[in-house]
Write an enzyme that holds these catalytic residues in place. Sequence first.
Site, PDB file in Angstrom:
ATOM      1  NE  ARG A  86      54.639  61.590 -51.030  1.00 30.82           N
ATOM      2  CZ  ARG A  86      54.343  60.845 -51.870  1.00 30.82           C
ATOM      3  NH1 ARG A  86      56.136  60.287 -51.586  1.00 30.82           N
ATOM      4  NH2 ARG A  86      54.498  60.927 -53.358  1.00 30.82           N
ATOM      5  CD  GLU A 157      49.753  53.140 -52.627  1.00 31.25           C
ATOM      6  OE1 GLU A 157      50.380  52.305 -53.598  1.00 31.25           O
ATOM      7  OE2 GLU A 157      50.565  54.554 -52.972  1.00 31.25           O
TER       8      GLU A 157
END
Length: 454
Positions: A86, A157
């Site tokens: 991430r 997403e």
Amino acid sequence: MSLLQEEREIILSNEYVDNFDFAEVEEFVRNASKDLFISHNFKTKNKMLVQPRGGFPTYKKQFALNEFFVEANVDVLPLTIDSNTRLNDYATAKKMLRLSEENDIDMLNGYPLVNHGYRTTRKMITHFNKPVSLRHGTPDARLLIETAIASGIFEIEGGPITYLLPYSKNFPLDKAFLYWKYVERVCANYSKLNEPINRESFGPLTATLVPPAITIVIQLLEMLLSLEEGVKSFSVSFSQTGSMNQDIVMGAVIRKLSKYYAESINCGDATINLVYHQWMGAFPTNKDFAEQLINMSTVIAAMVGANKIITKTREEASGIPTKEANAKTVANTQYTLGILNGLPNIVDEEEEEILTLEVHAIMEAVFNDPADTLWRKVFNSIKSGIIDVPFSPHIINRNEMITIRDAKKNIRIIKRGNVPIPDRCFLYEKAQCDLTKDTTSIVNDIIHDIGIMQ
């Protein structure tokens, strides 16, 4: 060669990426099973889709998790990405993946997709032949999204607001907008080859007393930013608020206004779906209570008329859920949805009117910003506090808005900050609350309201 393609080739020349074959990936997407596309499942399955959360570092454990989910009758498989990926720290992710594989101990809190590579991951995705949703929380997801789509993951997403303000303190917001513009264009391009790639916004935000108007405005803006780049399938979402009535009102308003604003930019042909997250705040440590909360969330999702529900587990308060606990939640949620017949149609016209007025007022203020592009208008609106997310850690967020629950557990705005809530609506919000208390008592109420389900 287009500027986008030049940028793609630079992004994919990363040392931690397998040799990326654009032609092969394009051919794969063109011929991929339609069952892998959640946009196709939304159209063809006459039911609410059930999707859990879950991600393990090794291929072996992720495969085993998916087996449990399939046996529990899952509709959408998750792929939750580890925190190193991430942050674009692929070197650490590679090292931790190797340690996880050698010692059979999870050294990552998710699946390091970039390090596994798309050729390896695609074997797993195509084996199960179910749509997979990428859950990640990444401000700069360009490389991750390229790898995901090449793997057969056709639901992405996140967004420049929802994956930044709740998660990051210092990451530059303007860069996030530009990086996500890249994502939208890549998704739009691949959508021309087969069924549309579905983009999904992250509605829970900080999951801490976020008022419905702010949630809906951010959902609408991320939808518009996506649609203007050519995306044809988008999912708006929100999470359980703690008030059944407020959830039902939110569902009605967000559906109505999603269509309205999509048509306002001549994108009425796009398909907009609604996703509902089971409770995203602190869970009760009592696992029986946790199951009751999950069941209630499922009932509310049915009353909202969501197209997809994202589940939690009874182990939510105690650590990372086991694959058994995750599978159990899927099976229980499917059962609950199957027996929910003849639910009443609840309409609260006054609440819908107030919420609609609030959303329109904020959206109008955003559009009236003098910047020349939508993303710059949104950037300026966040910087000026026109959009203000309670309890966001990001330095650009004003954090001047104050919210509290009323006697019916609805989230109410008691301080506007710079958010242009109309006077009539603001007076209505405050009138629902007991504001005669001293400051200390109100602060204590807010703390209680945050942990309301514990």
